[in-house]
Design a protein around this motif. Structure first.
Motif, PDB file in Angstrom:
ATOM      1  N   CYS A  96      -4.550 -10.542   4.812  1.00  0.00           N
ATOM      2  CA  CYS A  96      -3.900 -10.764   3.511  1.00  0.00           C
ATOM      3  C   CYS A  96      -4.604 -10.003   2.396  1.00  0.00           C
ATOM      4  N   PHE A  97      -5.913 -10.014   2.410  1.00  0.00           N
ATOM      5  CA  PHE A  97      -6.672  -9.321   1.367  1.00  0.00           C
ATOM      6  C   PHE A  97      -6.305  -7.842   1.327  1.00  0.00           C
ATOM      7  N   PHE A  98      -6.293  -7.196   2.486  1.00  0.00           N
ATOM      8  CA  PHE A  98      -6.062  -5.754   2.495  1.00  0.00           C
ATOM      9  C   PHE A  98      -4.610  -5.376   2.214  1.00  0.00           C
ATOM     10  N   VAL A  99      -3.657  -6.275   2.447  1.00  0.00           N
ATOM     11  CA  VAL A  99      -2.283  -6.013   2.027  1.00  0.00           C
ATOM     12  C   VAL A  99      -2.248  -5.864   0.509  1.00  0.00           C
ATOM     13  N   PHE A 100      -2.871  -6.795  -0.201  1.00  0.00           N
ATOM     14  CA  PHE A 100      -2.876  -6.726  -1.659  1.00  0.00           C
ATOM     15  C   PHE A 100      -3.786  -5.618  -2.184  1.00  0.00           C
ATOM     16  N   TYR A 101      -4.865  -5.377  -1.496  1.00  0.00           N
ATOM     17  CA  TYR A 101      -5.761  -4.277  -1.857  1.00  0.00           C
ATOM     18  C   TYR A 101      -4.997  -2.957  -1.855  1.00  0.00           C
ATOM     19  N   GLU A 102      -4.286  -2.681  -0.769  1.00  0.00           N
ATOM     20  CA  GLU A 102      -3.520  -1.437  -0.679  1.00  0.00           C
ATOM     21  C   GLU A 102      -2.333  -1.433  -1.634  1.00  0.00           C
ATOM     22  N   PHE A 103      -1.692  -2.581  -1.841  1.00  0.00           N
ATOM     23  CA  PHE A 103      -0.578  -2.659  -2.783  1.00  0.00           C
ATOM     24  C   PHE A 103      -1.031  -2.209  -4.173  1.00  0.00           C
ATOM     25  N   PHE A 104      -2.156  -2.739  -4.629  1.00  0.00           N
ATOM     26  CA  PHE A 104      -2.625  -2.380  -5.955  1.00  0.00           C
ATOM     27  C   PHE A 104      -3.196  -0.970  -6.003  1.00  0.00           C
ATOM     28  N   ARG A 105      -3.769  -0.499  -4.928  1.00  0.00           N
ATOM     29  CA  ARG A 105      -4.220   0.900  -4.899  1.00  0.00           C
ATOM     30  C   ARG A 105      -3.032   1.836  -5.060  1.00  0.00           C
ATOM     31  N   ARG A 106      -1.939   1.546  -4.364  1.00  0.00           N
ATOM     32  CA  ARG A 106      -0.749   2.383  -4.475  1.00  0.00           C
ATOM     33  C   ARG A 106      -0.101   2.239  -5.844  1.00  0.00           C
TER      34      ARG A 106
END
Length: 123
Positions: A96-106
């Protein structure tokens, strides 16, 4: 540290080919599991030192004494005690953390983020 290194390697070699939330989640879960498993022996030693009691205690605050006593108590498998519950927590949490991490990076167009529908990384 191990989790982030594993995630970056997985992302660069697997997620970047076809970015998306499911791949981000799988990469995060896998790297979180790997990082937790690799660091579990240190977590066992840390927990034993924290619960040893004040003053001289069983280990006297020594990491080496604690590691040796832990090994003598049950061999190498003793260092993996508590790994299953830890993995049950860390795998989904990191996914879950990395889904949001990548979402905000993009969304924020951070350098090195893999944009959906592109072959190259944004600069």
């Amino acid at each position: 540290m191990f989790t982030l290194l594993a995630y970056e390697a997985i992302r660069d070699h697997w997620v970047s080919d076809n970015p998306g939330p499911l791949r981000d989640m799988a990469a995060g879960a896998l790297s979180g599991g790997w990082g937790s498993f690799v660091t579990n022996p240190l977590d066992v030693i840390k927990t034993r030192l924290q619960t040893d009691g004040p003053g001289a205690g069983l280990y006297g605050g020594s990491i080496i004494k604690c590691a040796v006593a832990t090994y003598e108590e049950g061999g190498p498998m003793t260092f993996l005690r508590g790994a299953a519950p830890r993995l049950m927590h860390k795998i989904p949490a990191n996914g879950c953390f990395f889904v949001f991490y990548e979402f905000f990076r993009r969304m924020l167009r951070v350098e090195g983020a893999v944009a959906k529908g592109s072959d190259t990384k944004t600069r």
